[in-house]
Design a protein around this motif. Structure first.
Motif, PDB file in Angstrom:
ATOM      1  N   TYR A 152     -10.178  -0.532  -7.401  1.00 43.60           N
ATOM      2  CA  TYR A 152     -10.429   0.983  -7.084  1.00 43.60           C
ATOM      3  C   TYR A 152     -11.807   1.087  -6.382  1.00 43.60           C
ATOM      4  CZ  TYR A 152     -11.213   6.109  -6.477  1.00 43.60           C
ATOM      5  OH  TYR A 152     -11.322   7.206  -5.884  1.00 43.60           O
ATOM      6  N   SER A 153     -12.808   0.751  -7.364  1.00 41.30           N
ATOM      7  CA  SER A 153     -14.118   0.715  -7.217  1.00 41.30           C
ATOM      8  C   SER A 153     -14.519  -0.068  -6.035  1.00 41.30           C
ATOM      9  CB  SER A 153     -14.973   0.133  -8.383  1.00 41.30           C
ATOM     10  OG  SER A 153     -16.370   0.264  -8.003  1.00 41.30           O
ATOM     11  N   LYS A 155     -12.721  -1.014  -3.474  1.00 42.53           N
ATOM     12  CA  LYS A 155     -11.922  -0.177  -2.361  1.00 42.53           C
ATOM     13  C   LYS A 155     -12.798   0.998  -1.880  1.00 42.53           C
ATOM     14  CE  LYS A 155      -7.753   1.926  -0.768  1.00 42.53           C
ATOM     15  NZ  LYS A 155      -6.217   2.384  -0.997  1.00 42.53           N
ATOM     16  N   VAL A 156     -13.259   1.804  -2.772  1.00 41.42           N
ATOM     17  CA  VAL A 156     -13.765   3.295  -2.544  1.00 41.42           C
ATOM     18  C   VAL A 156     -15.351   2.799  -1.928  1.00 41.42           C
ATOM     19  CG1 VAL A 156     -12.275   4.788  -3.542  1.00 41.42           C
ATOM     20  CG2 VAL A 156     -14.576   3.913  -4.668  1.00 41.42           C
ATOM     21  N   SER A 157     -15.872   1.660  -2.182  1.00 40.34           N
ATOM     22  CA  SER A 157     -17.356   1.200  -1.903  1.00 40.34           C
ATOM     23  C   SER A 157     -17.155   0.763  -0.578  1.00 40.34           C
ATOM     24  CB  SER A 157     -17.878   0.492  -2.944  1.00 40.34           C
ATOM     25  OG  SER A 157     -17.896   1.075  -4.149  1.00 40.34           O
ATOM     26  N   TYR A 265      -8.536  14.828  -8.266  1.00 40.35           N
ATOM     27  CA  TYR A 265      -9.307  15.120  -7.280  1.00 40.35           C
ATOM     28  C   TYR A 265      -9.623  16.483  -6.955  1.00 40.35           C
ATOM     29  CZ  TYR A 265      -7.631  10.395  -6.241  1.00 40.35           C
ATOM     30  OH  TYR A 265      -7.161   8.929  -6.375  1.00 40.35           O
ATOM     31  N   ARG A 274     -14.302  13.034  -4.897  1.00 33.52           N
ATOM     32  CA  ARG A 274     -13.794  12.098  -4.258  1.00 33.52           C
ATOM     33  C   ARG A 274     -13.316  10.773  -5.144  1.00 33.52           C
ATOM     34  NH1 ARG A 274     -15.265   7.522  -1.002  1.00 33.52           N
ATOM     35  NH2 ARG A 274     -17.296   7.489  -1.646  1.00 33.52           N
ATOM     36  N   VAL A 275     -14.393  10.629  -5.951  1.00 39.58           N
ATOM     37  CA  VAL A 275     -14.252   9.290  -6.879  1.00 39.58           C
ATOM     38  C   VAL A 275     -14.235   9.880  -8.336  1.00 39.58           C
ATOM     39  CG1 VAL A 275     -15.010   7.307  -7.476  1.00 39.58           C
ATOM     40  CG2 VAL A 275     -15.497   8.068  -5.115  1.00 39.58           C
ATOM     41  N   ALA A 299      -7.293   7.641  -8.754  1.00 41.62           N
ATOM     42  CA  ALA A 299      -8.294   6.890  -8.750  1.00 41.62           C
ATOM     43  C   ALA A 299      -8.029   5.228  -9.710  1.00 41.62           C
ATOM     44  CB  ALA A 299      -9.471   7.034  -9.424  1.00 41.62           C
ATOM     45  N   SER A 300      -8.814   4.869 -10.470  1.00 42.92           N
ATOM     46  CA  SER A 300      -8.462   3.647 -11.188  1.00 42.92           C
ATOM     47  C   SER A 300      -7.578   3.764 -12.251  1.00 42.92           C
ATOM     48  CB  SER A 300      -9.743   3.118 -11.669  1.00 42.92           C
ATOM     49  OG  SER A 300     -10.425   3.956 -12.502  1.00 42.92           O
TER      50      SER A 300
END
Length: 366
Positions: A152-153, A155-157, A265, A274-275, A299-300
């Motif tokens: 997840y980290s 992906k969102v980065s 969220y 968002r994260v 999220a993760s």
């Protein structure tokens, strides 16, 4: 000369903006991640951890060298964004620099300095941040690599598919975080973490029925939210604790029937995060203690909890679904025991510090 057979010629510097509070206690999951990674890495390569606090100190913790820089400059007054010229000297003495939290001034300063000095520099994003040059230009490639703690980290980065970004996951000291003697009698629903709206603790409080007992452990930096939680908890068997040291925390995990992380969220004030979670460290710590896990599909967290095997995953902002999950866990002791055993096995096999350290060192040396 290579040290301890690690494949790294020299030393590793870990830099994190906030590890200790005024009493030199570890603040939260992200800070614990850095501390434990550096501590275990020091067993295979000379390692130094540098952070900021109110009291200057240099100590050794086993093989780990730890320095707390006092009186930093807080960029634009942001307490989560400390920086000091002392960082320059620390970078100059290291072979590899590993920054934790990309979007803070200390990390950008360290990355730029490392590049100028020919050092290899890496980054792990642990959330948070403050005013930084990365708000205006991308600093992604200032780093030789990004070492993410979850898919997840990555992906969102925006790093999916990038050859310079990989997932190293997180770890738990499974020797320290281990099951207690009597798991069958555990009846407490446990939350551990910062008491903040995006953690969804209000949903947990609302989901607790009169037959349940709950403990909510962690600092409460938002007085308005904490007051609201206490009002909602009136008449229920819910205990709030903010003064737990590591031994008390371990005892709480061992006494718990399940550990819960109900992050959202959109919080009760309609603010969006968002994260909200990049890993879910407290879930892993509870699982290492043989405790079933309950989390939201946010999220993760589904990467940590294997639904139906190591715990239950429910929709966010859904008090009814969360209450049903808690009732099921509490009323099925045998299934709960199996979930706890499988959760501990999952931690030992996938989320152990030796493997995380090996992944990081492999990236450093690539």
């Amino acid at each position: 000369m290579k040290d301890k057979g690690s494949g790294i010629a020299g030393s590793v510097l870990h830099l994190v903006p906030a590890l200790f509070d005024a009493e030199d206690g570890i603040v939260g999951g992200a800070e614990r991640y850095v501390y434990e990674l550096a501590r275990h890495m020091s067993e295979v390569v000379p390692t130094r951890l540098v952070t900021f606090g109110q009291r200057a100190r240099e100590v050794r913790v086993g093989d780990l060298e730890l320095r707390v820089i006092a009186a930093p400059w807080f960029v634009r007054g942001q307490r989560s964004n400390p920086v000091s010229a002392a960082v320059l000297g620390e970078v100059s003495r290291a072979t590899v620099v590993h920054c934790h939290q990309q979007h803070v001034m200390a990390s950008s300063l360290a990355a730029g300095t490392a590049r100028l000095l020919g050092r290899r520099v890496f980054c792990t994003e642990l959330g948070g941040g403050g005013w930084d040059i990365s708000a205006y230009i991308s600093t992604d490639r200032w780093y030789h690599g990004h070492l993410h703690i979850s898919e997840y980290s990555r992906k969102v980065s925006g790093h999916e598919g990038a050859s310079w970004a990989q997932v190293v996951l997180g770890g738990v000291d499974s020797e320290r975080f281990s099951p207690g003697q009597d798991r069958a009698s555990a009846r407490t629903v446990l939350f551990v973490g910062r008491i903040l709206p995006h953690k969804g603790i209000n949903d947990l409080v609302d989901a607790i029925d009169p037959a349940m007992t709950a403990e909510i452990i962690g600092p409460a930096p938002n007085p308005q939210y904490f007051d609201e939680l206490q009002k909602r908890a009136q008449g229920k068997q819910i205990q709030f604790r903010s003064d737990c040291d590591d031994e008390a925390l371990l005892d709480a995990y061992r006494r718990a029937a399940c550990v819960v992380l109900p992050s959202v969220y959109k919080d009760m004030y309609n603010n969006e995060t968002r994260v909200p979670e990049l890993l879910g460290q407290t879930l892993l710590e509870g699982m290492a203690c043989g405790v079933a896990a309950v989390c939201t599909d946010v999220a993760s967290l589904p990467e940590v909890v294997d639904h139906g095997r190591t715990g239950l995953v429910v929709p966010p902002n859904d008090v009814i679904a969360l209450r049903a999950a808690l009732r099921w866990i509490l009323s099925h002791p045998e299934e709960r025991r199996r979930m706890g055993e499988q959760g501990r096995r999952r931690v030992i096999e996938q989320f152990n510090w030796k493997t995380v350290v090996d992944r990081c060192i492999e990236a450093y040396a690539a």
